[in-house]
Design an enzyme around this catalytic site. Structure first.
Site, PDB file in Angstrom:
ATOM      1  N   HIS A 230      36.892  40.784  40.150  1.00 62.79           N
ATOM      2  CA  HIS A 230      37.780  40.798  38.989  1.00 62.79           C
ATOM      3  C   HIS A 230      39.061  41.589  39.237  1.00 62.79           C
ATOM      4  O   HIS A 230      40.025  41.430  38.495  1.00 62.79           O
ATOM      5  CB  HIS A 230      37.052  41.370  37.775  1.00 62.79           C
ATOM      6  CG  HIS A 230      35.934  40.512  37.282  1.00 62.79           C
ATOM      7  ND1 HIS A 230      36.123  39.240  36.800  1.00 62.79           N
ATOM      8  CD2 HIS A 230      34.590  40.739  37.212  1.00 62.79           C
ATOM      9  CE1 HIS A 230      34.952  38.714  36.439  1.00 62.79           C
ATOM     10  NE2 HIS A 230      34.019  39.597  36.693  1.00 62.79           N
TER      11      HIS A 230
ATOM     12  N   ASP B  36      27.936  40.740  31.726  1.00 59.16           N
ATOM     13  CA  ASP B  36      27.594  39.323  31.804  1.00 59.16           C
ATOM     14  C   ASP B  36      26.182  39.061  31.301  1.00 59.16           C
ATOM     15  O   ASP B  36      25.920  37.992  30.738  1.00 59.16           O
ATOM     16  CB  ASP B  36      27.756  38.823  33.243  1.00 59.16           C
ATOM     17  CG  ASP B  36      29.216  38.564  33.589  1.00 59.16           C
ATOM     18  OD1 ASP B  36      29.812  37.644  33.001  1.00 59.16           O
ATOM     19  OD2 ASP B  36      29.757  39.291  34.431  1.00 59.16           O
TER      20      ASP B  36
ATOM     21  N   GLU C 232      22.904  39.589  36.631  1.00 59.45           N
ATOM     22  CA  GLU C 232      23.668  39.619  35.383  1.00 59.45           C
ATOM     23  C   GLU C 232      23.436  38.370  34.533  1.00 59.45           C
ATOM     24  O   GLU C 232      24.352  37.859  33.891  1.00 59.45           O
ATOM     25  CB  GLU C 232      25.160  39.815  35.684  1.00 59.45           C
ATOM     26  CG  GLU C 232      25.680  39.073  36.900  1.00 59.45           C
ATOM     27  CD  GLU C 232      27.030  39.572  37.371  1.00 59.45           C
ATOM     28  OE1 GLU C 232      27.745  40.229  36.591  1.00 59.45           O
ATOM     29  OE2 GLU C 232      27.370  39.309  38.528  1.00 59.45           O
TER      30      GLU C 232
ATOM     31  N   ASP D 146      33.726  41.586  58.990  1.00 61.81           N
ATOM     32  CA  ASP D 146      34.526  41.692  60.202  1.00 61.81           C
ATOM     33  C   ASP D 146      35.636  42.731  60.064  1.00 61.81           C
ATOM     34  O   ASP D 146      36.023  43.374  61.053  1.00 61.81           O
ATOM     35  CB  ASP D 146      35.142  40.340  60.573  1.00 61.81           C
ATOM     36  CG  ASP D 146      34.143  39.395  61.220  1.00 61.81           C
ATOM     37  OD1 ASP D 146      33.024  39.827  61.544  1.00 61.81           O
ATOM     38  OD2 ASP D 146      34.498  38.210  61.414  1.00 61.81           O
TER      39      ASP D 146
ATOM     40  N   ARG E  57      32.844  44.715  46.342  1.00 61.59           N
ATOM     41  CA  ARG E  57      32.285  43.602  45.586  1.00 61.59           C
ATOM     42  C   ARG E  57      33.108  42.361  45.905  1.00 61.59           C
ATOM     43  O   ARG E  57      34.310  42.313  45.632  1.00 61.59           O
ATOM     44  CB  ARG E  57      32.290  43.854  44.075  1.00 61.59           C
ATOM     45  CG  ARG E  57      31.690  42.670  43.316  1.00 61.59           C
ATOM     46  CD  ARG E  57      31.280  43.004  41.910  1.00 61.59           C
ATOM     47  NE  ARG E  57      32.413  43.149  41.000  1.00 61.59           N
ATOM     48  CZ  ARG E  57      32.293  43.184  39.669  1.00 61.59           C
ATOM     49  NH1 ARG E  57      31.098  43.086  39.108  1.00 61.59           N
ATOM     50  NH2 ARG E  57      33.359  43.338  38.904  1.00 61.59           N
TER      51      ARG E  57
END
Length: 256
Positions: free
Chosen positions: A48, A178, A152, A88, A74
């Site tokens: 987000h 959520d 969620e 990576d 996240r």
């Protein structure tokens, strides 16, 4: 040269409480500020938050100067290519959102493992391996990677034990916003039904000895969740803290 140790993962195994802060606004200095404030971990939010993969790199580099603060990234979605790119460039702890089933959890685990155990693409000359200076990176990588899956939804809560049983899942994070929406209470994280579901989730995870975490801006609820077993607990969000301080400062002068 040795592979960097994953401080966040080690603390999970030590079963100590880790307090975190949510970084959504982008930029290395803001993340450094949160680390300097003393937080154990900073969540770099590219789901987000306004950060693409390359933006996350700058934050990882900034946080590397703080030995006691662990970065957690996240990602935007449970996607093999995204996971590969973040790993990576040196992320060691990933949070994968919207994991609703054991099958989805297994897909995330596979994306974090090299063949034959998984499907991570092979490249030994990356920031993760110190550009090849860590000669045994491929053999050692999995031991220092940490996967957090985010539950969620009602489906995810129903499958909680099956998800926790997936080998390679290191911790489970309950996303109350959520979850509340999926339960029919959008924006109402304080609904008794939502809190009961969260507390039930913590109890089930505690019985499995699976590390669990959460974020909410309700301090009283946070204290209840910590008492119920939350081991890595986010205490707030940078944008929310800034807005609250800005509004409070303005309010003190508006009556002049």
């Amino acid at each position: 040269m040795h592979i960097p140790h994953n401080l966040f993962k080690r603390r999970l195994h030590e079963r100590v409480q880790q307090f975190g802060a949510w970084h959504t606004m982008g930029g290395g200095q803001q993340a450094e500020l949160l680390a300097a404030a003393g937080y154990d971990w900073v969540l770099i939010d590219s789901e987000h938050g306004a950060m693409e993969v390359t933006d996350v790199l700058a934050v990882l580099q900034a946080l590397s100067g703080f030995a006691s603060c662990a970065p957690v990234v996240r990602i935007a979605e449970n996607d093999t290519a995204l996971i590969k790119r973040h790993l990576d460039q040196g992320a060691q702890t990933l949070m994968v959102p919207m994991v609703h089933s054991a099958q989805a959890a297994r897909a995330a685990v596979a994306a974090m493992r090299y063949a034959p155990e998984g499907a991570r693409g092979m490249n030994s000359i990356t920031r993760a391996s110190r550009f090849g200076a860590v000669s045994d990176y491929v053999a050692q990588a999995a031991s220092e990677l940490c996967l957090i899956v985010q539950i969620e939804s009602r489906a995810g809560m129903d499958a909680l034990e099956e998800i926790a049983a997936v080998s390679g899942v290191d911790a489970i994070f309950i996303g109350p916003a959520d979850l509340a929406a999926d339960m029919g209470y959008p924006g109402n994280l304080a609904a008794p039904e939502v809190e009961a579901a969260v507390l039930d989730g913590f109890a089930r995870l505690k019985a499995l000895d699976m590390p669990s975490g959460i974020i909410t801006l309700d301090e009283a609820a946070l204290r209840r969740y910590i008492a119920a077993g939350s081991r890595f607990t986010a205490l707030g969000i940078d944008a929310a803290w800034l807005m609250a301080a800005a509004r409070a400062s303005l309010a003190r002068f508006q009556d002049i």
